[in-house]
Design an enzyme around this catalytic site. Sequence first.
Site, PDB file in Angstrom:
ATOM      1  N   GLY A   1       0.837  -1.199   0.000  1.00  0.00           N
ATOM      2  CA  GLY A   1       0.000   0.000   0.000  1.00  0.00           C
ATOM      3  C   GLY A   1       0.869   1.244   0.000  1.00  0.00           C
ATOM      4  O   GLY A   1       1.978   1.218   0.551  1.00  0.00           O
TER       5      GLY A   1
ATOM      6  N   GLN B   1       3.375   9.925   0.509  1.00  0.00           N
ATOM      7  CA  GLN B   1       4.650   9.204   0.684  1.00  0.00           C
ATOM      8  C   GLN B   1       5.609   9.444  -0.483  1.00  0.00           C
ATOM      9  O   GLN B   1       6.803   9.183  -0.360  1.00  0.00           O
ATOM     10  CB  GLN B   1       4.412   7.699   0.861  1.00  0.00           C
TER      11      GLN B   1
ATOM     12  N   CYS C   1       5.689  -0.047   7.200  1.00  0.00           N
ATOM     13  CA  CYS C   1       5.386   1.094   6.332  1.00  0.00           C
ATOM     14  C   CYS C   1       6.632   1.412   5.516  1.00  0.00           C
ATOM     15  O   CYS C   1       7.743   1.424   6.056  1.00  0.00           O
ATOM     16  CB  CYS C   1       5.001   2.304   7.180  1.00  0.00           C
ATOM     17  N   LEU C   2       6.447   1.689   4.235  1.00  0.00           N
ATOM     18  CA  LEU C   2       7.594   2.021   3.387  1.00  0.00           C
ATOM     19  C   LEU C   2       8.275   3.303   3.853  1.00  0.00           C
ATOM     20  O   LEU C   2       9.451   3.508   3.562  1.00  0.00           O
ATOM     21  CB  LEU C   2       7.147   2.145   1.921  1.00  0.00           C
TER      22      LEU C   2
ATOM     23  N   HIS D   1      -4.603   2.059   7.495  1.00  0.00           N
ATOM     24  CA  HIS D   1      -3.209   2.512   7.580  1.00  0.00           C
ATOM     25  C   HIS D   1      -2.957   3.611   6.543  1.00  0.00           C
ATOM     26  O   HIS D   1      -2.390   4.667   6.848  1.00  0.00           O
ATOM     27  CB  HIS D   1      -2.278   1.311   7.360  1.00  0.00           C
ATOM     28  N   GLU D   2      -3.397   3.368   5.306  1.00  0.00           N
ATOM     29  CA  GLU D   2      -3.148   4.331   4.220  1.00  0.00           C
ATOM     30  C   GLU D   2      -3.951   5.611   4.422  1.00  0.00           C
ATOM     31  O   GLU D   2      -3.464   6.705   4.131  1.00  0.00           O
ATOM     32  CB  GLU D   2      -3.455   3.710   2.861  1.00  0.00           C
TER      33      GLU D   2
ATOM     34  N   HIS E   1      -2.297   8.112   6.577  1.00  0.00           N
ATOM     35  CA  HIS E   1      -1.294   8.952   5.896  1.00  0.00           C
ATOM     36  C   HIS E   1      -1.921  10.241   5.369  1.00  0.00           C
ATOM     37  O   HIS E   1      -1.271  11.286   5.334  1.00  0.00           O
ATOM     38  CB  HIS E   1      -0.669   8.199   4.714  1.00  0.00           C
TER      39      HIS E   1
HETATM   40  C1  QAP Z   1       0.969  -0.750   4.958  1.00  0.00           C
HETATM   41  O1  QAP Z   1       3.053  -1.325   4.150  1.00  0.00           O
HETATM   42  C2  QAP Z   1       0.514  -1.997   5.660  1.00  0.00           C
HETATM   43  O2  QAP Z   1       9.828  -1.827   6.552  1.00  0.00           O
HETATM   44  C3  QAP Z   1       1.763  -1.024   3.710  1.00  0.00           C
HETATM   45  O3  QAP Z   1      11.761  -2.616   4.852  1.00  0.00           O
HETATM   46  C4  QAP Z   1       1.402  -2.816   6.340  1.00  0.00           C
HETATM   47  O4  QAP Z   1       3.730  -1.943   2.112  1.00  0.00           O
HETATM   48  C5  QAP Z   1      -0.804  -2.315   5.664  1.00  0.00           C
HETATM   49  C6  QAP Z   1       7.778  -2.454   3.593  1.00  0.00           C
HETATM   50  C7  QAP Z   1       0.960  -3.950   6.972  1.00  0.00           C
HETATM   51  C8  QAP Z   1      -1.225  -3.456   6.288  1.00  0.00           C
HETATM   52  C9  QAP Z   1      -0.361  -4.281   6.939  1.00  0.00           C
HETATM   53  C10 QAP Z   1       8.146  -2.103   4.874  1.00  0.00           C
HETATM   54  C11 QAP Z   1       8.779  -2.847   2.725  1.00  0.00           C
HETATM   55  C12 QAP Z   1       6.400  -2.379   3.104  1.00  0.00           C
HETATM   56  C13 QAP Z   1       9.470  -2.176   5.286  1.00  0.00           C
HETATM   57  C14 QAP Z   1       4.006  -1.756   3.272  1.00  0.00           C
HETATM   58  C15 QAP Z   1      10.461  -2.565   4.394  1.00  0.00           C
HETATM   59  C16 QAP Z   1      10.113  -2.912   3.120  1.00  0.00           C
HETATM   60  C17 QAP Z   1       5.351  -1.922   3.837  1.00  0.00           C
HETATM   61 CO    CO Z   2       2.503   3.544   5.488  1.00  0.00          CO
END
Ligand code: QAP
Ligand code: CO
Length: 172
Positions: free
Chosen positions: A47, A52, A95-96, A137-138, A141
């Site tokens: 997401g 971001q 989270c990215l 979550h999104e 943001h």
């Molecule tokens: C949000 O998160 C989310 O730390 C999206 O090193 C997360 O795409 C929604 C990511 C969990 C629901 C459940 C994070 C990639 C990606 C990192 C992501 C990383 C590489 C996170």
């Molecule tokens: Co995020």
Amino acid sequence: MALRTILTAPDPVLKQTSKPVEGPVTDEHRALMDDMLETMYAAPGIGLAAIQVGVPLRIIVMDLAREGEEKAPRHFVNPEVLWRSDDTQPYEEGCLSVPDFYEEVERPARVKLRYLNYHGEAIEEEAEGLYAVCIQHEMDHLEGVLFIDHLSRLKRENAMRKLKKARKLAVM
Ligand code: QAP
Ligand code: CO
């Protein structure tokens, strides 16, 4: 299509409130959503909100397909939560914009949503499971809120310390 740079905390841009898309969903919005998906897939992530990549508009992209499954991109313009369930579910989030940090967050288990899709069509639907976690979550943001803002001060400060250390190492 082009890759965009993903901002990471504590970048103050991530604290901004995003503005609604006024008027119809245009080719420019679609080009932004295409770039966001390309950037998200490259990361890889599931997401991404426009803020971001530094664009303060209420736009989100998502793809919850698992590895090996066909891509299932989703696009959300001006999403609104119409209803939240009283029952909650914990989920270990990342989270990215907060790389290499994961913690459990408790959120409503189901939400009813209204948004415009890629084509500007109004959609209403209920989300549950990972979909519900991800859209909440999104949507945080869009208000300048990160998942670490839901944690205890101790856990949040641990995350921030790690981020600042990683950033220092990156510029050396
Ligand atoms: C949000 O998160 C989310 O730390 C999206 O090193 C997360 O795409 C929604 C990511 C969990 C629901 C459940 C994070 C990639 C990606 C990192 C992501 C990383 C590489 C996170
Ligand atoms: Co995020």
